[in-house]
Design an enzyme around this catalytic site. Structure first.
Site, PDB file in Angstrom:
ATOM      1  CD  GLU A  98      -3.187 -80.298  38.684  1.00  0.00           C
ATOM      2  OE1 GLU A  98      -2.724 -81.003  39.561  1.00  0.00           O
ATOM      3  OE2 GLU A  98      -4.019 -80.702  37.848  1.00  0.00           O
ATOM      4  CB  CYS A 135     -15.014 -86.268  46.025  1.00  0.00           C
ATOM      5  SG  CYS A 135     -16.286 -85.012  45.813  1.00  0.00           S
ATOM      6  CG  ASN A 312      -6.676 -90.565  35.120  1.00  0.00           C
ATOM      7  OD1 ASN A 312      -6.118 -91.567  34.686  1.00  0.00           O
ATOM      8  ND2 ASN A 312      -6.177 -89.359  35.008  1.00  0.00           N
ATOM      9  CB  CYS A 355      -8.810 -81.740  38.890  1.00  0.00           C
ATOM     10  SG  CYS A 355      -9.913 -82.600  39.998  1.00  0.00           S
TER      11      CYS A 355
HETATM   12  N1  SAH Z   1     -15.454 -79.508  42.027  1.00  0.00           N
HETATM   13  C1  SAH Z   1     -16.132 -79.559  40.792  1.00  0.00           C
HETATM   14  C2  SAH Z   1     -15.260 -79.248  39.602  1.00  0.00           C
HETATM   15  C3  SAH Z   1     -13.877 -79.812  39.614  1.00  0.00           C
HETATM   16  S1  SAH Z   1     -13.701 -81.547  39.539  1.00  0.00           S
HETATM   17  C4  SAH Z   1     -16.820 -80.878  40.601  1.00  0.00           C
HETATM   18  O1  SAH Z   1     -16.556 -81.811  41.352  1.00  0.00           O
HETATM   19  O2  SAH Z   1     -17.654 -80.950  39.703  1.00  0.00           O
HETATM   20  C5  SAH Z   1     -13.936 -81.874  37.825  1.00  0.00           C
HETATM   21  C6  SAH Z   1     -14.278 -83.327  37.507  1.00  0.00           C
HETATM   22  O3  SAH Z   1     -13.120 -84.175  37.672  1.00  0.00           O
HETATM   23  C7  SAH Z   1     -15.369 -83.877  38.417  1.00  0.00           C
HETATM   24  O4  SAH Z   1     -16.440 -84.383  37.675  1.00  0.00           O
HETATM   25  C8  SAH Z   1     -14.629 -84.969  39.168  1.00  0.00           C
HETATM   26  O5  SAH Z   1     -15.486 -85.976  39.529  1.00  0.00           O
HETATM   27  C9  SAH Z   1     -13.563 -85.410  38.175  1.00  0.00           C
HETATM   28  N2  SAH Z   1     -12.512 -86.216  38.798  1.00  0.00           N
HETATM   29  C10 SAH Z   1     -11.999 -86.102  40.037  1.00  0.00           C
HETATM   30  N3  SAH Z   1     -11.085 -87.070  40.253  1.00  0.00           N
HETATM   31  C11 SAH Z   1     -11.015 -87.807  39.125  1.00  0.00           C
HETATM   32  C12 SAH Z   1     -10.258 -88.948  38.726  1.00  0.00           C
HETATM   33  N4  SAH Z   1      -9.364 -89.518  39.526  1.00  0.00           N
HETATM   34  N5  SAH Z   1     -10.452 -89.468  37.481  1.00  0.00           N
HETATM   35  C13 SAH Z   1     -11.338 -88.873  36.632  1.00  0.00           C
HETATM   36  N6  SAH Z   1     -12.073 -87.790  36.948  1.00  0.00           N
HETATM   37  C14 SAH Z   1     -11.928 -87.270  38.184  1.00  0.00           C
HETATM   38 FE1  SF4 Z   2     -15.005 -83.284  44.801  1.00  0.00          FE
HETATM   39 FE2  SF4 Z   2     -12.583 -82.949  43.760  1.00  0.00          FE
HETATM   40 FE3  SF4 Z   2     -14.686 -81.631  42.696  1.00  0.00          FE
HETATM   41 FE4  SF4 Z   2     -13.722 -80.981  45.127  1.00  0.00          FE
HETATM   42  S1  SF4 Z   2     -12.635 -80.813  43.170  1.00  0.00           S
HETATM   43  S2  SF4 Z   2     -15.860 -81.250  44.577  1.00  0.00           S
HETATM   44  S3  SF4 Z   2     -13.128 -82.955  45.971  1.00  0.00           S
HETATM   45  S4  SF4 Z   2     -14.358 -83.844  42.694  1.00  0.00           S
END
Ligand code: SAH
Ligand code: SF4
Length: 367
Positions: A98, A135, A312, A355
């Site tokens: 994406e 995560c 989200n 994401c």
């Molecule tokens: N892996 C890296 C970059 C990609 S994730 C990282 O974790 O920083 C980018 C952001 O999207 C992160 O801060 C993550 O916590 C957030 N994110 C993931 N799932 C989400 C959700 N359901 N609602 C809002 N933000 C979310």
């Molecule tokens: Fe965590 Fe998602 Fe970022 Fe991967 S992409 S590090 S699982 S928040």
């Protein structure tokens, strides 16, 4: 919608966007040819060597034998009422990633005082298919990890978004590595893409317009710092004590909060910039004011800014979106004590812009 030339033969070739200009200059001689190719690809957005009219015919044919210019194929586009636009791209091996284009309208003034609107573009790019970090709140993690993207597959995301939206080569764009994947788990390809993006003969996206977001792989933050790329750093912190952070982000067992803080303190930051700490706020999990208090002391001595993000929600998660009043209270607590803190509007909520969410929709799972 722009559909690239894409067939079985193309899939066998090397990806031209994987190469820095210097690397290309070793292959395409004399060296100024590499500069010309860069210009066709990144300024004129061509999708075939045949269109590169200032290259000798024989050279065009040779290049076409060896390289593809289209490592990604656009599958779907979704528009959000707030102006963000979400893309799903297919890679040569059938995996999907994406990319989100975030549009912000800035007010600017003409000399006669009349208002002109200027679009500000930020492209949120992916660095891996899936993610190993796992995560608990993240939909990308649910699909597991498939593979790293190459530098060219990262670079091409931005080129295609620019093409599809008619964004002129010299228009400014910002990049955030906040799509799918953990950029520091694919550091070599990510660092290479940063350099390719920044090349003055290519897209010329200055490194201070690029932000790498990480879940906190402290050892890699150190390595990234040593590379001294000039990029901005964002840390996905999300919790202020190790017990909770371990539950939300298992990576915290390997790299705890203090190790991240230490790595950030050693990171070279542009004197006009701050390290961004992202804090995903989840209702009744980490939205208490005591967390704000702890956050303040954790960030003491760091040139930091905090970005509070609304969780989200998606189908199947037990986590909930926080109340607006709790967000505001959290923010005010920090701001009143001198810490810069913003609340991230949930851009593209109606198209599930966090994401991993579009990809899951396409796979037919509930979002
Ligand atoms: N892996 C890296 C970059 C990609 S994730 C990282 O974790 O920083 C980018 C952001 O999207 C992160 O801060 C993550 O916590 C957030 N994110 C993931 N799932 C989400 C959700 N359901 N609602 C809002 N933000 C979310
Ligand atoms: Fe965590 Fe998602 Fe970022 Fe991967 S992409 S590090 S699982 S928040």
């Amino acid at each position: 919608m722009w559909v690239p030339f894409y067939n079985e033969r193309e899939k066998m070739k090397k990806i031209l966007q994987d190469y820095t200009k210097e690397e290309l200059a070793e292959i395409i001689k004399p060296a100024f040819r590499a500069k010309q190719v860069y210009s066709w690809v990144y300024h004129k957005y061509v999708d075939s060597f045949e269109q590169m009219k200032n290259l000798p015919q024989a050279m065009r044919e040779e290049l076409d034998e060896a390289f593809t210019l289209t490592p990604l194929m656009m599958l779907t586009v979704q528009d959000s009422v707030d102006g963000s636009r979400k893309y799903l791209f297919e890679l040569h091996d059938g995996h999907t990633v994406e990319v989100v284009l975030l549009l912000m309208r800035d007010k600017e003034y003409h000399e006669d005082g009349s208002v002109k609107h200027q679009e500000r573009y930020t492209v949120c790019i992916s660095s891996q298919v899936g993610c190993k970090v796992g995560c608990a709140f993240c939909l990308t993690a649910k699909g597991g990890f498939m593979r790293d993207l190459t530098a060219g597959e990262i670079v091409e995301q931005v080129r295609q978004i620019k093409m599809d939206n008619g964004i002129d080569a010299n228009r400014r764009v910002n990049l955030v590595f906040m799509g799918m994947g953990e950029p520091l788990d694919n550091l070599d390809a990510v660092a290479k893409s940063v350099k390719i993006f920044a090349d003055q003969d290519g897209m010329a996206i200055a490194t201070h317009r690029q932000t790498i977001s990480t879940s906190g792989l402290s050892a890699k933050i150190k390595r990234l710092g040593e590379m001294d790329l000039g990029i901005n750093l964002a840390i996905s912190l999300h919790a202020v004590d190790d017990a909770l952070r371990e539950q939300l982000m298992p990576i915290n067992k390997a790299y705890n909060i203090q190790s991240i803080i230490d790595a950030v303190k050693a990171f070279p930051v542009n004197s006009r910039k701050r390290v961004m700490f992202e804090y995903l706020v989840i209702k009744d999990v980490n939205d208490d004011i005591s967390a704000a208090k702890k956050l303040l002391s954790l960030l003491d001595g760091i040139k930091a800014k905090v970005n509070l993000i609304y969780f989200n929600p998606y189908g199947g998660t037990e986590f909930r979106r926080p109340e607006e009043k709790d967000m505001v209270e959290f923010q005010e607590y920090l701001v009143k004590r001198g810490l810069l803190c913003t609340i991230r509007e949930s851009k593209g909520l109606d198209i599930s812009a966090a994401c991993g969410q579009l990809r899951e929709q396409e796979k037919g799972e509930a979002v």
